[in-house]
Design a protein around this motif. Sequence first.
Motif: not given
Length: 529
Positions: A425-452
């Motif tokens: 169920p959607s709320i027209a005025s609300k953003a919603r998650v449409v994609r989750s993915s691993k980001g780039q390989v970092l020299s330190k740590g991990k990266e995630l990206l989330v599209d809204f």
Amino acid sequence: MNHTMNYPTGYPALLKKLPFFILTAIVYVVGMNNVNAAAAETTAAPAPAPEKKSKNFTHDTVVELAQQLSQKPFKEAKKAPQELIDLDFATYGKINYQENAAIWGGTPTKFSVQLFAPGFLYKNLVDIDVVENSKAIPIELTEASFDVPSDAIEKLITQLGQYAGVRLHYPINDDEVKDEFIMFQGASYFRVLSKGQTYGLSNRGLAIDVAQPKGEEYPLFKRFWVERPSKYQTAIVVHALLDSQSVTGAYRFGIYPGAPSRVEVDVTLFPRKDIQHVGLAPLTSMFLFGGLDNSDKPDYRPEVHNSDGLQIDRGNGERLWRPLNNPNKLQVSAFADEDIKGFGLIQRHRKFEDYQDLSANYQLRPSAWIEPLNDWGKGQLVLIEIPSSAETNDNIVAYWEPQGGLKKDQPYKYSYRMTASNDSPSIASKARVVRSSKGQVLSKGKELLVDFSNIKSQDIDKISIDASINKGKILSTRIVAHPDINGARVFVSFEPESTNVAELRLQLKKDDKPLAATWLYRWNSDDWQ
């Protein structure tokens, strides 16, 4: 709120007892043999059993039967003969109910009923009645009921006189064609389709002891009653009697086919004993790879799944989104709540290019949204993710577990609405998650990206990012406009430090108010090799 349990790979006590691991995939293939059955059944529908066999019927009839049954020791359901159980998948798939034998096929009602023959995986025999003028009449099985590949199989099925399940047809896609839109077959499984969809995930009547070391118990719908609608009605009612070692139950399904189809379920359970781990409104699905999970083997398809996320609308108004995972080890997550507003396994990606599969058409698989119609009290929403190497395995389970479970001889009533929507169920005025993915390989740590989606570019500077991790630390966050989806992309880098499992939480806020669902993710070092 989010409790994690990790079990070792090859968890033998559980995995040996997971027949649902393949069950619904088989149901999908068999059921699709008759998804588009023609509406023009001109041959008169077979007559139900003689009137002398009819009995007065209301839903109270089912409740009384369930209560009486709960006071007796459990008895296994009658089984099909071994010759039918030994049929292979291909042979069983050739046994089809005759379209011109459809119940009510030659009558003014828009609905018709077809039945499943016993055999192969479906060894339990069930009784099926039709209800006309408040009278329940058993459906007779004749030699003309099924199209079969051999005389020997026909003789076995006819002698049995019982079935393995039932499916209903209604013109949901074309006024001239009665499509199969709901099926009940195997244990307490049922599947529902809306306009334009193909079978994917499954619903179940009840789940008991899922992911418990002693193994799962599988309640069975052992008898059905299908009420005949008038020619003007666009809804149909099915009643079912559930039986199991631990519990009996009376179910009423008010079924509304369409765009989307929905099912309103009223349940009264009668426990034979105390049940600690019981799942209400359970959903079973498949997630192989996609999003944060890459394929372990070369595959031309970007994603393969029947559902890609779990959404929870909590009792306090917070909305959660948890991307699904195909873990290397069995994982069980529990989200504590009180009077939960809704939950569902969602297939959010609805474009062919998301999957590139011409035969499976994953973009057409339904989502399932569960909305309680009474207060469910305290409990937890349980998500189980099982390691899987094949798309024929159903490896995702979600259900509501009431606090304290069920108590012996104490009836338990609840009701809910299941909607077979394309999305949550959607709320027209609300953003919603449409994609989750691993980001780039970092020299330190991990990266995630989330599209809204549904975030205006001019609002980017007004949005704050609240990111946290239960073990380790968040290194940085940033948000950028994403014009292609009318939204924004959020980057989160984190350092898990010495832990192997960590829970991440991400929330976007504008004017100190949540802008979208709270995004949750379980990072596991074994899945990030």
